[in-house]
Design a protein around this motif. Structure first.
Motif, PDB file in Angstrom:
ATOM      1  N   ASN A  76       0.822  -1.215   0.000  1.00  0.00           N
ATOM      2  CA  ASN A  76       0.000   0.000   0.000  1.00  0.00           C
ATOM      3  C   ASN A  76       0.854   1.262   0.000  1.00  0.00           C
ATOM      4  O   ASN A  76       0.392   2.331  -0.413  1.00  0.00           O
ATOM      5  N   LYS A  77       2.091   1.158   0.461  1.00  0.00           N
ATOM      6  CA  LYS A  77       2.984   2.320   0.488  1.00  0.00           C
ATOM      7  C   LYS A  77       3.284   2.823  -0.927  1.00  0.00           C
ATOM      8  O   LYS A  77       3.675   3.979  -1.108  1.00  0.00           O
ATOM      9  N   LYS A  78       3.120   1.956  -1.918  1.00  0.00           N
ATOM     10  CA  LYS A  78       3.421   2.302  -3.303  1.00  0.00           C
ATOM     11  C   LYS A  78       2.229   2.950  -4.021  1.00  0.00           C
ATOM     12  O   LYS A  78       2.364   3.380  -5.168  1.00  0.00           O
ATOM     13  N   MET A  79       1.086   2.996  -3.357  1.00  0.00           N
ATOM     14  CA  MET A  79      -0.118   3.526  -3.992  1.00  0.00           C
ATOM     15  C   MET A  79      -0.046   5.046  -4.126  1.00  0.00           C
ATOM     16  O   MET A  79       0.749   5.712  -3.452  1.00  0.00           O
ATOM     17  N   PRO A  80      -0.875   5.634  -5.002  1.00  0.00           N
ATOM     18  CA  PRO A  80      -0.893   7.095  -5.157  1.00  0.00           C
ATOM     19  C   PRO A  80      -1.205   7.796  -3.841  1.00  0.00           C
ATOM     20  O   PRO A  80      -1.803   7.212  -2.928  1.00  0.00           O
ATOM     21  N   LEU A  81      -0.821   9.052  -3.754  1.00  0.00           N
ATOM     22  CA  LEU A  81      -0.996   9.812  -2.523  1.00  0.00           C
ATOM     23  C   LEU A  81      -2.444   9.838  -2.048  1.00  0.00           C
ATOM     24  O   LEU A  81      -2.719   9.787  -0.840  1.00  0.00           O
ATOM     25  N   SER A  82      -3.395   9.898  -2.968  1.00  0.00           N
ATOM     26  CA  SER A  82      -4.814   9.964  -2.602  1.00  0.00           C
ATOM     27  C   SER A  82      -5.273   8.742  -1.819  1.00  0.00           C
ATOM     28  O   SER A  82      -6.271   8.797  -1.086  1.00  0.00           O
ATOM     29  N   PHE A  83      -4.533   7.633  -1.951  1.00  0.00           N
ATOM     30  CA  PHE A  83      -4.891   6.399  -1.265  1.00  0.00           C
ATOM     31  C   PHE A  83      -4.910   6.599   0.246  1.00  0.00           C
ATOM     32  O   PHE A  83      -5.638   5.912   0.955  1.00  0.00           O
ATOM     33  N   ARG A  84      -4.127   7.546   0.734  1.00  0.00           N
ATOM     34  CA  ARG A  84      -4.066   7.798   2.174  1.00  0.00           C
ATOM     35  C   ARG A  84      -5.334   8.463   2.691  1.00  0.00           C
ATOM     36  O   ARG A  84      -5.522   8.611   3.903  1.00  0.00           O
ATOM     37  N   SER A  85      -6.209   8.850   1.770  1.00  0.00           N
ATOM     38  CA  SER A  85      -7.475   9.468   2.163  1.00  0.00           C
ATOM     39  C   SER A  85      -8.668   8.535   2.017  1.00  0.00           C
ATOM     40  O   SER A  85      -9.647   8.662   2.755  1.00  0.00           O
ATOM     41  N   ASN A  86      -8.592   7.592   1.070  1.00  0.00           N
ATOM     42  CA  ASN A  86      -9.784   6.782   0.808  1.00  0.00           C
ATOM     43  C   ASN A  86      -9.523   5.285   0.769  1.00  0.00           C
ATOM     44  O   ASN A  86     -10.348   4.523   0.265  1.00  0.00           O
ATOM     45  N   ALA A  87      -8.390   4.839   1.321  1.00  0.00           N
ATOM     46  CA  ALA A  87      -8.119   3.397   1.364  1.00  0.00           C
ATOM     47  C   ALA A  87      -9.068   2.709   2.334  1.00  0.00           C
ATOM     48  O   ALA A  87      -9.561   3.319   3.290  1.00  0.00           O
ATOM     49  N   ALA A  88      -9.311   1.444   2.102  1.00  0.00           N
ATOM     50  CA  ALA A  88     -10.159   0.681   3.022  1.00  0.00           C
ATOM     51  C   ALA A  88      -9.476   0.507   4.377  1.00  0.00           C
ATOM     52  O   ALA A  88     -10.140   0.457   5.417  1.00  0.00           O
ATOM     53  N   PHE A  89      -8.139   0.413   4.359  1.00  0.00           N
ATOM     54  CA  PHE A  89      -7.365   0.241   5.583  1.00  0.00           C
ATOM     55  C   PHE A  89      -6.294   1.320   5.646  1.00  0.00           C
ATOM     56  O   PHE A  89      -5.377   1.342   4.823  1.00  0.00           O
ATOM     57  N   MET A  90      -6.417   2.210   6.638  1.00  0.00           N
ATOM     58  CA  MET A  90      -5.484   3.334   6.754  1.00  0.00           C
ATOM     59  C   MET A  90      -5.654   3.957   8.134  1.00  0.00           C
ATOM     60  O   MET A  90      -6.587   3.638   8.876  1.00  0.00           O
ATOM     61  N   ILE A  91      -4.753   4.865   8.463  1.00  0.00           N
ATOM     62  CA  ILE A  91      -4.888   5.678   9.668  1.00  0.00           C
ATOM     63  C   ILE A  91      -5.829   6.837   9.361  1.00  0.00           C
ATOM     64  O   ILE A  91      -5.661   7.525   8.350  1.00  0.00           O
ATOM     65  N   ASP A  92      -6.817   7.039  10.207  1.00  0.00           N
ATOM     66  CA  ASP A  92      -7.742   8.153  10.001  1.00  0.00           C
ATOM     67  C   ASP A  92      -7.033   9.489  10.219  1.00  0.00           C
ATOM     68  O   ASP A  92      -6.182   9.615  11.106  1.00  0.00           O
ATOM     69  N   SER A  93      -7.405  10.467   9.425  1.00  0.00           N
ATOM     70  CA  SER A  93      -6.899  11.820   9.645  1.00  0.00           C
ATOM     71  C   SER A  93      -7.558  12.418  10.882  1.00  0.00           C
ATOM     72  O   SER A  93      -8.711  12.122  11.195  1.00  0.00           O
ATOM     73  N   PHE A  94      -6.813  13.265  11.569  1.00  0.00           N
ATOM     74  CA  PHE A  94      -7.342  13.957  12.740  1.00  0.00           C
ATOM     75  C   PHE A  94      -8.017  15.241  12.275  1.00  0.00           C
ATOM     76  O   PHE A  94      -7.400  16.079  11.635  1.00  0.00           O
ATOM     77  N   ARG A  95      -9.306  15.383  12.611  1.00  0.00           N
ATOM     78  CA  ARG A  95     -10.082  16.523  12.136  1.00  0.00           C
ATOM     79  C   ARG A  95      -9.649  17.815  12.828  1.00  0.00           C
ATOM     80  O   ARG A  95      -9.619  17.896  14.051  1.00  0.00           O
ATOM     81  N   ILE A  96      -9.344  18.830  12.037  1.00  0.00           N
ATOM     82  CA  ILE A  96      -8.922  20.125  12.581  1.00  0.00           C
ATOM     83  C   ILE A  96      -9.838  21.271  12.147  1.00  0.00           C
ATOM     84  O   ILE A  96      -9.739  22.376  12.674  1.00  0.00           O
ATOM     85  N   LEU A  97     -10.723  20.993  11.205  1.00  0.00           N
ATOM     86  CA  LEU A  97     -11.669  22.019  10.763  1.00  0.00           C
ATOM     87  C   LEU A  97     -12.903  21.312  10.213  1.00  0.00           C
ATOM     88  O   LEU A  97     -12.799  20.462   9.338  1.00  0.00           O
ATOM     89  N   ASP A  98     -14.054  21.675  10.753  1.00  0.00           N
ATOM     90  CA  ASP A  98     -15.294  21.004  10.363  1.00  0.00           C
ATOM     91  C   ASP A  98     -16.423  22.030  10.468  1.00  0.00           C
ATOM     92  O   ASP A  98     -16.762  22.472  11.567  1.00  0.00           O
ATOM     93  N   TYR A  99     -16.972  22.447   9.329  1.00  0.00           N
ATOM     94  CA  TYR A  99     -18.036  23.447   9.377  1.00  0.00           C
ATOM     95  C   TYR A  99     -18.933  23.316   8.145  1.00  0.00           C
ATOM     96  O   TYR A  99     -18.617  22.588   7.200  1.00  0.00           O
ATOM     97  N   HIS A 100     -20.049  24.001   8.183  1.00  0.00           N
ATOM     98  CA  HIS A 100     -20.940  24.019   7.016  1.00  0.00           C
ATOM     99  C   HIS A 100     -21.504  25.428   6.854  1.00  0.00           C
ATOM    100  O   HIS A 100     -21.482  26.241   7.781  1.00  0.00           O
TER     101      HIS A 100
END
Length: 201
Positions: A76-100
């Protein structure tokens, strides 16, 4: 303009403006790597009400690599950078901004999307001024009301703090906190313990 056309225009404009300002775009989110950190921001839109939701997060790039070592998915380390956002298995990003908010002009959204960009870029800059490394990141996520336990465990393993990682796993099990990932008959906690045994034997 139909609702479908408004939504299509919104994401088309997101893509154009963010790509012109150093971000990459895929489907419904933008992303980039900066100073060994991965930032991603997802968007959703209700075209009937012209409501827009913005959700920005980040994580150290190395944590996904360690996570994939733990879960025996090194390719998985060889996958495109976007994979770190939508892979089935990954570390979740820590939310720092959330609004609507509600778009004032959904048929000409460029001005308001530029405002989103500026707000996001400012938050990224602010974050990088305070979180310089994985140690800072660990301190940041550990203080949150809903800690990212997989990230905490993975960071301890990256720092070779194996006893602290095992203590965190024991706490999660005691509190019946699900890891969120299953690998056949094993969960992430099992895989982390197996990884620790393998590298410390």
């Amino acid at each position: 303009m139909t609702n479908k056309e408004k939504e299509k225009l919104f994401f088309k404009t997101i893509k154009e403006i963010f790509k012109a300002n150093g971000w990459k775009f895929k489907s419904y989110f933008v992303f980039k790597s900066l100073d060994d950190f991965f930032f991603d921001c997802s968007f959703s839109m209700d075209p009937k009400e012209n409501k827009v939701w913005v959700d920005l997060g980040f994580k150290p790039m190395i944590l996904d690599d360690v996570f994939w070592d733990i879960t025996e998915m090194p390719d998985n380390k060889k996958m495109p950078l976007s994979f770190r956002s939508n892979a089935a298995f990954m570390i979740d990003s820590f939310r720092i901004l959330d609004y609507h908010f509600v778009l004032e002009d959904a048929e000409n959204p460029a001005k308001e999307i530029l405002q989103i960009l500026h707000r996001i870029d400012e938050k990224v800059k602010e974050t990088l001024n305070t979180v310089k490394n994985t140690r800072d990141y660990l301190n940041c996520i550990a203080k949150d009301d809903r800690p990212l336990y997989n990230s905490i465990i993975t960071t301890h393993i990256y720092h070779k703090e194996y006893e602290m990682a095992k203590q965190q796993i024991a706490y999660c099990r005691e509190q019946e906190i699900c890891s969120g990932y299953g690998f056949g008959k094993y969960d992430f906690y099992d895989m982390a313990e197996k990884h620790i045994r393998r590298i410390t034997k």
